[in-house]
Design a protein around this motif. Structure first.
Motif, PDB file in Angstrom:
ATOM      1  N   PRO A 174       0.813  -1.214   0.000  1.00  7.92           N
ATOM      2  CA  PRO A 174       0.000   0.000   0.000  1.00  7.92           C
ATOM      3  C   PRO A 174       0.853   1.274   0.000  1.00  7.92           C
ATOM      4  CG  PRO A 174      -0.289  -1.261   2.055  1.00  7.92           C
ATOM      5  CD  PRO A 174       0.693  -2.011   1.224  1.00  7.92           C
ATOM      6  N   ILE A 175       0.459   2.224  -0.828  1.00  2.65           N
ATOM      7  CA  ILE A 175       1.079   3.559  -0.803  1.00  2.65           C
ATOM      8  C   ILE A 175       0.249   4.366   0.189  1.00  2.65           C
ATOM      9  CG2 ILE A 175       1.706   5.593  -2.157  1.00  2.65           C
ATOM     10  CD1 ILE A 175       1.535   3.746  -4.678  1.00  2.65           C
ATOM     11  N   GLU A 176       0.797   4.587   1.386  1.00  2.00           N
ATOM     12  CA  GLU A 176       0.023   5.188   2.482  1.00  2.00           C
ATOM     13  C   GLU A 176       0.043   6.704   2.448  1.00  2.00           C
ATOM     14  OE1 GLU A 176      -1.721   3.364   4.456  1.00  2.00           O
ATOM     15  OE2 GLU A 176      -0.798   1.356   4.583  1.00  2.00           O
ATOM     16  N   ARG A 177       1.103   7.270   1.884  1.00  4.42           N
ATOM     17  CA  ARG A 177       1.251   8.728   1.937  1.00  4.42           C
ATOM     18  C   ARG A 177       1.493   9.284   0.544  1.00  4.42           C
ATOM     19  NH1 ARG A 177       5.700  10.252   6.403  1.00  4.42           N
ATOM     20  NH2 ARG A 177       5.216  12.259   5.430  1.00  4.42           N
ATOM     21  N   ASP A 178       0.923  10.471   0.305  1.00  2.00           N
ATOM     22  CA  ASP A 178       1.171  11.095  -0.998  1.00  2.00           C
ATOM     23  C   ASP A 178       2.132  12.279  -0.881  1.00  2.00           C
ATOM     24  OD1 ASP A 178      -0.305  13.121   0.130  1.00  2.00           O
ATOM     25  OD2 ASP A 178      -2.033  12.921  -1.197  1.00  2.00           O
ATOM     26  N   ASP A 179       2.684  12.456   0.317  1.00  2.00           N
ATOM     27  CA  ASP A 179       3.553  13.623   0.526  1.00  2.00           C
ATOM     28  C   ASP A 179       5.005  13.225   0.755  1.00  2.00           C
ATOM     29  OD1 ASP A 179       3.136  12.424   2.934  1.00  2.00           O
ATOM     30  OD2 ASP A 179       2.830  14.267   4.072  1.00  2.00           O
ATOM     31  N   ALA A 180       5.346  11.969   0.464  1.00  5.42           N
ATOM     32  CA  ALA A 180       6.723  11.522   0.642  1.00  5.42           C
ATOM     33  C   ALA A 180       7.000  10.388  -0.338  1.00  5.42           C
ATOM     34  CB  ALA A 180       6.938  11.021   2.076  1.00  5.42           C
ATOM     35  N   PRO A 181       8.241  10.275  -0.791  1.00  6.22           N
ATOM     36  CA  PRO A 181       8.552   9.183  -1.720  1.00  6.22           C
ATOM     37  C   PRO A 181       8.440   7.828  -1.033  1.00  6.22           C
ATOM     38  CG  PRO A 181      10.364  10.789  -1.612  1.00  6.22           C
ATOM     39  CD  PRO A 181       9.413  11.116  -0.503  1.00  6.22           C
ATOM     40  N   PHE A 182       8.126   6.796  -1.795  1.00  2.00           N
ATOM     41  CA  PHE A 182       8.178   5.427  -1.295  1.00  2.00           C
ATOM     42  C   PHE A 182       9.216   4.661  -2.107  1.00  2.00           C
ATOM     43  CE2 PHE A 182       5.691   3.422  -4.732  1.00  2.00           C
ATOM     44  CZ  PHE A 182       4.998   4.496  -5.234  1.00  2.00           C
ATOM     45  N   ASP A 183       9.660   3.551  -1.530  1.00  2.00           N
ATOM     46  CA  ASP A 183      10.751   2.797  -2.132  1.00  2.00           C
ATOM     47  C   ASP A 183      10.203   1.604  -2.914  1.00  2.00           C
ATOM     48  OD1 ASP A 183      13.821   2.005  -2.020  1.00  2.00           O
ATOM     49  OD2 ASP A 183      12.635   0.201  -1.649  1.00  2.00           O
ATOM     50  N   VAL A 184      10.617   1.478  -4.160  1.00  2.00           N
ATOM     51  CA  VAL A 184      10.276   0.293  -4.952  1.00  2.00           C
ATOM     52  C   VAL A 184      11.588  -0.378  -5.323  1.00  2.00           C
ATOM     53  CG1 VAL A 184       9.095  -0.598  -6.992  1.00  2.00           C
ATOM     54  CG2 VAL A 184       8.222   1.448  -5.866  1.00  2.00           C
ATOM     55  N   LEU A 185      11.980  -1.393  -4.560  1.00  2.87           N
ATOM     56  CA  LEU A 185      13.185  -2.176  -4.848  1.00  2.87           C
ATOM     57  C   LEU A 185      14.404  -1.279  -5.059  1.00  2.87           C
ATOM     58  CD1 LEU A 185      11.313  -4.534  -7.292  1.00  2.87           C
ATOM     59  CD2 LEU A 185      12.007  -5.127  -4.966  1.00  2.87           C
ATOM     60  N   GLY A 186      14.564  -0.303  -4.190  1.00  2.90           N
ATOM     61  CA  GLY A 186      15.736   0.564  -4.238  1.00  2.90           C
ATOM     62  C   GLY A 186      15.555   1.822  -5.070  1.00  2.90           C
ATOM     63  N   VAL A 187      14.407   1.981  -5.714  1.00  3.33           N
ATOM     64  CA  VAL A 187      14.140   3.177  -6.521  1.00  3.33           C
ATOM     65  C   VAL A 187      13.119   4.048  -5.773  1.00  3.33           C
ATOM     66  CG1 VAL A 187      13.238   4.033  -8.724  1.00  3.33           C
ATOM     67  CG2 VAL A 187      14.581   1.902  -8.650  1.00  3.33           C
ATOM     68  N   ALA A 188      13.461   5.331  -5.585  1.00  8.99           N
ATOM     69  CA  ALA A 188      12.538   6.248  -4.903  1.00  8.99           C
ATOM     70  C   ALA A 188      11.467   6.726  -5.883  1.00  8.99           C
ATOM     71  CB  ALA A 188      13.313   7.442  -4.354  1.00  8.99           C
ATOM     72  N   VAL A 189      10.214   6.598  -5.469  1.00 10.00           N
ATOM     73  CA  VAL A 189       9.090   7.016  -6.310  1.00 10.00           C
ATOM     74  C   VAL A 189       8.253   8.021  -5.530  1.00 10.00           C
ATOM     75  CG1 VAL A 189       7.050   6.272  -7.595  1.00 10.00           C
ATOM     76  CG2 VAL A 189       9.036   4.749  -7.430  1.00 10.00           C
ATOM     77  N   GLN A 190       8.105   9.216  -6.095  1.00  4.23           N
ATOM     78  CA  GLN A 190       7.307  10.265  -5.457  1.00  4.23           C
ATOM     79  C   GLN A 190       5.880  10.216  -5.996  1.00  4.23           C
ATOM     80  OE1 GLN A 190       7.970  12.935  -3.132  1.00  4.23           O
ATOM     81  NE2 GLN A 190       5.742  13.128  -3.333  1.00  4.23           N
ATOM     82  N   PRO A 191       4.882  10.010  -5.126  1.00  7.77           N
ATOM     83  CA  PRO A 191       3.494  10.069  -5.609  1.00  7.77           C
ATOM     84  C   PRO A 191       3.130  11.502  -6.010  1.00  7.77           C
ATOM     85  CG  PRO A 191       3.615   9.100  -3.392  1.00  7.77           C
ATOM     86  CD  PRO A 191       4.946   9.725  -3.682  1.00  7.77           C
ATOM     87  N   LEU A 192       2.313  11.623  -7.042  1.00  6.46           N
ATOM     88  CA  LEU A 192       1.819  12.924  -7.505  1.00  6.46           C
ATOM     89  C   LEU A 192       0.299  12.909  -7.387  1.00  6.46           C
ATOM     90  CD1 LEU A 192       3.912  13.129 -10.803  1.00  6.46           C
ATOM     91  CD2 LEU A 192       4.469  14.217  -8.621  1.00  6.46           C
TER      92      LEU A 192
END
Ligand SMILES: [Zn+2]
Ligand SMILES: [Zn+2]
Ligand SMILES: [Zn+2]
Length: 255
Positions: A132-150
């Motif tokens: 689950p992507i819990e927050r839209d105000d911080a990047p989350f990690d996908v297997l070592g890659v930072a992904v920022q929700p928009l």
């Protein structure tokens, strides 16, 4: 990072079944649009954003033989219907597929693909791990890659786009708040939806998308989720500023 547009069409795809308009009859391959999805190759990883009804065909066409994770923007069927075909990667890689989405989106997948999550599973069905992507105000990690929700709004439905490095991908939106505008501002490549010219309840029109892109001024921008009502690729592009292009299926962009 290499981004491949797997599909650039609206929910019906282009051509639309039974339609004989000039766009649907066009022989230009750029007017043949599967449902929206992109493949992102970054840091040795292979990601796909959304698995619509054309997912299998898209994997074959783009020769995607390995997939590390699947990200969902929202739960509409033109973005999720192909999920069953993730099985091919389960078999090849002998692993469950990590799937990322907002809790509401993952809950909808659990309802619509109930067999995948059944206690007693039929052999050979897809195997997923839900993240689950819990927050839209911080990047989350996908297997070592930072992904920022928009964060964006798709009529009344809150949806997500994603920023990976200098690449922003935001489809199925008709309103973007100031925080997301700020995220788009620093990007090198921005992908935004532009359905058609006439107003629509839940998608940006061509003029609205161009207006936003002229404000955030990325080096390059591409429009996606295109309806047959927008016009022929060649004609529409001729009207656009040089830095804004229509995406088309198979287009590859280095970021
Ligand atoms: Zn859509
Ligand atoms: Zn048509
Ligand atoms: Zn949608």
């Amino acid at each position: 990072m290499t981004v491949t547009f797997l599909g650039t069409g609206t929910s019906s795809g282009v051509p639309m079944i039974g339609c004989t308009c000039p766009v649907c009859r066009s022989l230009d391959h750029r007017d043949h649009r599967l449902r929206v999805s992109v493949h992102v190759a970054v840091a040795g990883r292979s990601f796909v954003i959304d698995s619509g009804p054309d997912f299998r065909q898209q994997m074959l066409r783009a020769r995607v033989a390995h997939l590390d994770a699947l990200l969902f923007t929202h739960e509409h069927k033109d973005h999720t219907a192909g999920l069953d075909d993730i099985r091919a990667f389960n078999f090849r890689q002998q692993q469950d597929m990590p799937v990322y989405g907002e809790p509401r989106v993952l809950a909808q997948l659990q309802r619509e693909f109930a067999y995948i999550f059944a206690e007693h599973k039929y052999p050979g069905i897809p195997r997923l791990t839900l993240h689950p992507i819990e927050r839209d105000d911080a990047p989350f990690d996908v297997l070592g890659v930072a992904v920022q929700p928009l964060r964006a709004m798709h009529h009344r439905l809150p949806v997500l786009g994603f920023r990976l490095g200098g690449f922003c991908y935001l489809t199925d939106a008709n309103a973007i708040g100031p925080e997301t505008m700020e995220q788009l501002r620093g990007a090198e490549v921005v992908v935004l939806n532009a359905l058609r010219r006439e107003p629509h309840l839940s998608h940006f029109t061509l003029a609205q998308a161009v207006e936003i892109l002229e404000e955030v001024r990325p080096r390059r921008a591409y429009l996606t989720h295109i309806s047959h009502q927008l016009g022929r690729h060649h004609d529409v592009e001729a009207e656009l500023p040089a830095s804004i292009r229509l995406a088309y299926d198979g287009l590859m962009v280095e970021v």
